[in-house]
Design a protein around this motif. Structure first.
Motif, PDB file in Angstrom:
ATOM      1  N   VAL A 191       0.808  -1.221   0.000  1.00  0.00           N
ATOM      2  CA  VAL A 191       0.000   0.000   0.000  1.00  0.00           C
ATOM      3  C   VAL A 191       0.843   1.273   0.000  1.00  0.00           C
ATOM      4  O   VAL A 191       0.309   2.376  -0.138  1.00  0.00           O
ATOM      5  CB  VAL A 191      -0.964   0.020   1.213  1.00  0.00           C
ATOM      6  N   ARG A 192       2.178   1.137   0.179  1.00  0.00           N
ATOM      7  CA  ARG A 192       3.037   2.312   0.241  1.00  0.00           C
ATOM      8  C   ARG A 192       4.229   2.147  -0.706  1.00  0.00           C
ATOM      9  O   ARG A 192       4.736   1.042  -0.891  1.00  0.00           O
ATOM     10  CB  ARG A 192       3.552   2.528   1.669  1.00  0.00           C
ATOM     11  N   VAL A 193       4.675   3.252  -1.271  1.00  0.00           N
ATOM     12  CA  VAL A 193       5.815   3.215  -2.190  1.00  0.00           C
ATOM     13  C   VAL A 193       7.076   2.749  -1.461  1.00  0.00           C
ATOM     14  O   VAL A 193       7.935   2.092  -2.038  1.00  0.00           O
ATOM     15  CB  VAL A 193       6.035   4.596  -2.831  1.00  0.00           C
ATOM     16  N   GLU A 194       7.174   3.064  -0.169  1.00  0.00           N
ATOM     17  CA  GLU A 194       8.338   2.634   0.595  1.00  0.00           C
ATOM     18  C   GLU A 194       8.462   1.109   0.618  1.00  0.00           C
ATOM     19  O   GLU A 194       9.576   0.566   0.653  1.00  0.00           O
ATOM     20  CB  GLU A 194       8.254   3.178   2.025  1.00  0.00           C
ATOM     21  N   GLN A 195       7.336   0.402   0.606  1.00  0.00           N
ATOM     22  CA  GLN A 195       7.379  -1.059   0.545  1.00  0.00           C
ATOM     23  C   GLN A 195       7.984  -1.530  -0.780  1.00  0.00           C
ATOM     24  O   GLN A 195       8.726  -2.509  -0.824  1.00  0.00           O
ATOM     25  CB  GLN A 195       5.976  -1.636   0.706  1.00  0.00           C
ATOM     26  N   LEU A 196       7.664  -0.834  -1.850  1.00  0.00           N
ATOM     27  CA  LEU A 196       8.227  -1.176  -3.153  1.00  0.00           C
ATOM     28  C   LEU A 196       9.730  -0.937  -3.162  1.00  0.00           C
ATOM     29  O   LEU A 196      10.490  -1.707  -3.760  1.00  0.00           O
ATOM     30  CB  LEU A 196       7.558  -0.351  -4.257  1.00  0.00           C
ATOM     31  N   ALA A 197      10.149   0.133  -2.505  1.00  0.00           N
ATOM     32  CA  ALA A 197      11.573   0.424  -2.434  1.00  0.00           C
ATOM     33  C   ALA A 197      12.314  -0.691  -1.697  1.00  0.00           C
ATOM     34  O   ALA A 197      13.401  -1.110  -2.110  1.00  0.00           O
ATOM     35  CB  ALA A 197      11.796   1.772  -1.735  1.00  0.00           C
ATOM     36  N   SER A 203      15.586   3.414  -4.560  1.00  0.00           N
ATOM     37  CA  SER A 203      15.051   4.512  -3.767  1.00  0.00           C
ATOM     38  C   SER A 203      13.658   4.881  -4.254  1.00  0.00           C
ATOM     39  O   SER A 203      13.275   4.564  -5.389  1.00  0.00           O
ATOM     40  CB  SER A 203      15.964   5.735  -3.873  1.00  0.00           C
ATOM     41  N   VAL A 204      12.907   5.547  -3.393  1.00  0.00           N
ATOM     42  CA  VAL A 204      11.572   6.013  -3.778  1.00  0.00           C
ATOM     43  C   VAL A 204      11.668   6.939  -4.985  1.00  0.00           C
ATOM     44  O   VAL A 204      10.872   6.852  -5.927  1.00  0.00           O
ATOM     45  CB  VAL A 204      10.900   6.735  -2.590  1.00  0.00           C
ATOM     46  N   ARG A 205      12.662   7.823  -4.972  1.00  0.00           N
ATOM     47  CA  ARG A 205      12.822   8.765  -6.082  1.00  0.00           C
ATOM     48  C   ARG A 205      13.096   8.038  -7.403  1.00  0.00           C
ATOM     49  O   ARG A 205      12.545   8.390  -8.453  1.00  0.00           O
ATOM     50  CB  ARG A 205      13.952   9.752  -5.777  1.00  0.00           C
ATOM     51  N   THR A 206      13.933   6.996  -7.351  1.00  0.00           N
ATOM     52  CA  THR A 206      14.230   6.225  -8.559  1.00  0.00           C
ATOM     53  C   THR A 206      12.972   5.528  -9.072  1.00  0.00           C
ATOM     54  O   THR A 206      12.705   5.528 -10.281  1.00  0.00           O
ATOM     55  CB  THR A 206      15.330   5.184  -8.278  1.00  0.00           C
ATOM     56  N   LEU A 207      12.210   4.947  -8.174  1.00  0.00           N
ATOM     57  CA  LEU A 207      10.968   4.284  -8.583  1.00  0.00           C
ATOM     58  C   LEU A 207      10.003   5.277  -9.215  1.00  0.00           C
ATOM     59  O   LEU A 207       9.365   4.979 -10.231  1.00  0.00           O
ATOM     60  CB  LEU A 207      10.311   3.609  -7.377  1.00  0.00           C
ATOM     61  N   GLN A 208       9.893   6.451  -8.620  1.00  0.00           N
ATOM     62  CA  GLN A 208       8.986   7.458  -9.172  1.00  0.00           C
ATOM     63  C   GLN A 208       9.399   7.840 -10.589  1.00  0.00           C
ATOM     64  O   GLN A 208       8.551   7.951 -11.484  1.00  0.00           O
ATOM     65  CB  GLN A 208       8.978   8.695  -8.270  1.00  0.00           C
ATOM     66  N   ARG A 209      10.697   8.017 -10.794  1.00  0.00           N
ATOM     67  CA  ARG A 209      11.199   8.390 -12.114  1.00  0.00           C
ATOM     68  C   ARG A 209      10.959   7.259 -13.128  1.00  0.00           C
ATOM     69  O   ARG A 209      10.511   7.510 -14.256  1.00  0.00           O
ATOM     70  CB  ARG A 209      12.687   8.722 -12.020  1.00  0.00           C
ATOM     71  N   GLN A 210      11.249   6.038 -12.733  1.00  0.00           N
ATOM     72  CA  GLN A 210      11.061   4.898 -13.634  1.00  0.00           C
ATOM     73  C   GLN A 210       9.589   4.710 -13.993  1.00  0.00           C
ATOM     74  O   GLN A 210       9.256   4.469 -15.160  1.00  0.00           O
ATOM     75  CB  GLN A 210      11.615   3.626 -12.995  1.00  0.00           C
ATOM     76  N   ARG A 214       8.324   5.001 -17.785  1.00  0.00           N
ATOM     77  CA  ARG A 214       7.989   3.724 -18.412  1.00  0.00           C
ATOM     78  C   ARG A 214       6.484   3.455 -18.451  1.00  0.00           C
ATOM     79  O   ARG A 214       5.982   2.847 -19.394  1.00  0.00           O
ATOM     80  CB  ARG A 214       8.676   2.572 -17.681  1.00  0.00           C
ATOM     81  N   ILE A 215       5.760   3.921 -17.424  1.00  0.00           N
ATOM     82  CA  ILE A 215       4.322   3.630 -17.344  1.00  0.00           C
ATOM     83  C   ILE A 215       3.483   4.861 -17.653  1.00  0.00           C
ATOM     84  O   ILE A 215       2.417   4.763 -18.259  1.00  0.00           O
ATOM     85  CB  ILE A 215       3.971   3.069 -15.954  1.00  0.00           C
ATOM     86  N   GLY A 216       3.983   6.026 -17.249  1.00  0.00           N
ATOM     87  CA  GLY A 216       3.244   7.252 -17.529  1.00  0.00           C
ATOM     88  C   GLY A 216       2.700   7.914 -16.291  1.00  0.00           C
ATOM     89  O   GLY A 216       2.136   9.011 -16.365  1.00  0.00           O
ATOM     90  N   ILE A 217       2.863   7.253 -15.147  1.00  0.00           N
ATOM     91  CA  ILE A 217       2.294   7.785 -13.900  1.00  0.00           C
ATOM     92  C   ILE A 217       3.067   7.170 -12.742  1.00  0.00           C
ATOM     93  O   ILE A 217       3.740   6.150 -12.898  1.00  0.00           O
ATOM     94  CB  ILE A 217       0.791   7.461 -13.832  1.00  0.00           C
ATOM     95  N   GLY A 218       2.989   7.797 -11.553  1.00  0.00           N
ATOM     96  CA  GLY A 218       3.817   7.374 -10.439  1.00  0.00           C
ATOM     97  C   GLY A 218       3.347   6.121  -9.730  1.00  0.00           C
ATOM     98  O   GLY A 218       2.189   5.710  -9.853  1.00  0.00           O
TER      99      GLY A 218
END
Length: 280
Positions: A191-197, A203-210, A214-218
């Protein structure tokens, strides 16, 4: 008339069952890395009032061939047309009028960027003639597809066109991102981006950029959208579902947070959505 079953993403599908016919088709082994499925929609409302249809959209881009009434303009584009659709950040809404047909390919999350090398965020919340995005070879694909006859034949024609233009290989990084998004859809404890990290070591910032490229949204949007789709589906299949339990099961802090997010997305509370799910 047989009751139309609820379907994830389609708002109140049971209530719109008689309005349009919506079908899905497999991509084929050689396209499944990039294409999640092919789909068709057709309707005939001649002599009837228009019908508004809404979709709680997925984190995916689409390529469509579309036909309608004479001189009809849809998504701001004159029909017939071949159209690239970016990820829709809110709820996709369309007014169905007259008679129309659409044959589409839904890319996997990240599949369009993997296919084209383009930045998917450029197309978020936009629909553009395919020729402007994919070049002149696909600008008039609808003419070839439309000559195929039945919708099933048109799906096969679109499949053949995409086979002729598919990339030679899939990049490992694209496969990795696709696997992560599949897990996000399947695992309601995420449920949180930190879990994905933590899962990926990024990092959260890297995931957001990718995700944006690649997908079009965060990634936060993707997590929230899957939860909202599940919530709407649960409300349609069981209008008496306990909302506090549903909120807890899908990762909201409490029922009030579920209600707020649901209202922001669809303009109504979960309780009202459930009450009207069958068209009442």
């Amino acid at each position: 008339m047989a009751q139309i079953a609820a379907e994830r993403g389609l708002v109140r599908r049971a209530a719109t069952g008689a309005t349009f016919d919506n079908r899905r088709y497999p991509p084929g082994d050689d396209l499944e890395r990039w294409i999640q499925h092919f789909w068709t929609v057709e309707w005939d409302l001649r002599g009837q009032p228009p019908v508004d249809s809404r979709v709680i959209s997925y984190p995916a881009m689409h390529l469509t061939a579309e036909w309608g009434e004479v001189d009809e303009v849809r998504h701001g584009i004159a029909l017939p047309a071949t159209i690239v659709h970016g990820v829709v950040s809110k709820v996709f809404e369309i007014r169905l009028t007259g008679r129309g047909e659409v044959v589409g390919a839904r890319f996997t999350p990240g599949g369009f960027a993997a296919w084209t090398g383009l930045d998917a965020s450029t197309y978020t919340d936009r629909a553009l003639p395919a020729g402007q995005v994919l070049g002149p070879e696909l600008a008039s694909a609808h003419a070839t597809i439309g000559a195929a006859g039945s919708l099933e034949d048109r799906v096969d024609a679109l499949r053949q066109i995409l086979r002729a233009h598919r990339p030679p290989v899939a990049h490992p990084a694209d496969e990795e991102l696709a696997a992560l998004v599949r897990r996000m859809a399947a695992d309601d404890t995420l449920v949180r981006v930190e879990q994905l990290a933590e899962l990926t070591g990024r990092s959260v910032r890297t995931l957001q950029r990718q995700f944006r490229r690649r997908i079009g949204i965060g990634p936060k949007w993707v997590l929230a959208r899957y939860r909202l789709q599940e919530a709407a589906y649960a409300l349609e299949t069981d209008p008496e579902v306990d909302l506090a339990d549903l909120a807890a099961r899908l990762g909201w802090y409490d029922q009030a947070h579920l209600t707020n997010d649901f209202r922001k997305m669809l303009g109504e509370t979960p309780g009202r959505y459930a009450a009207l799910a069958g068209g009442g």
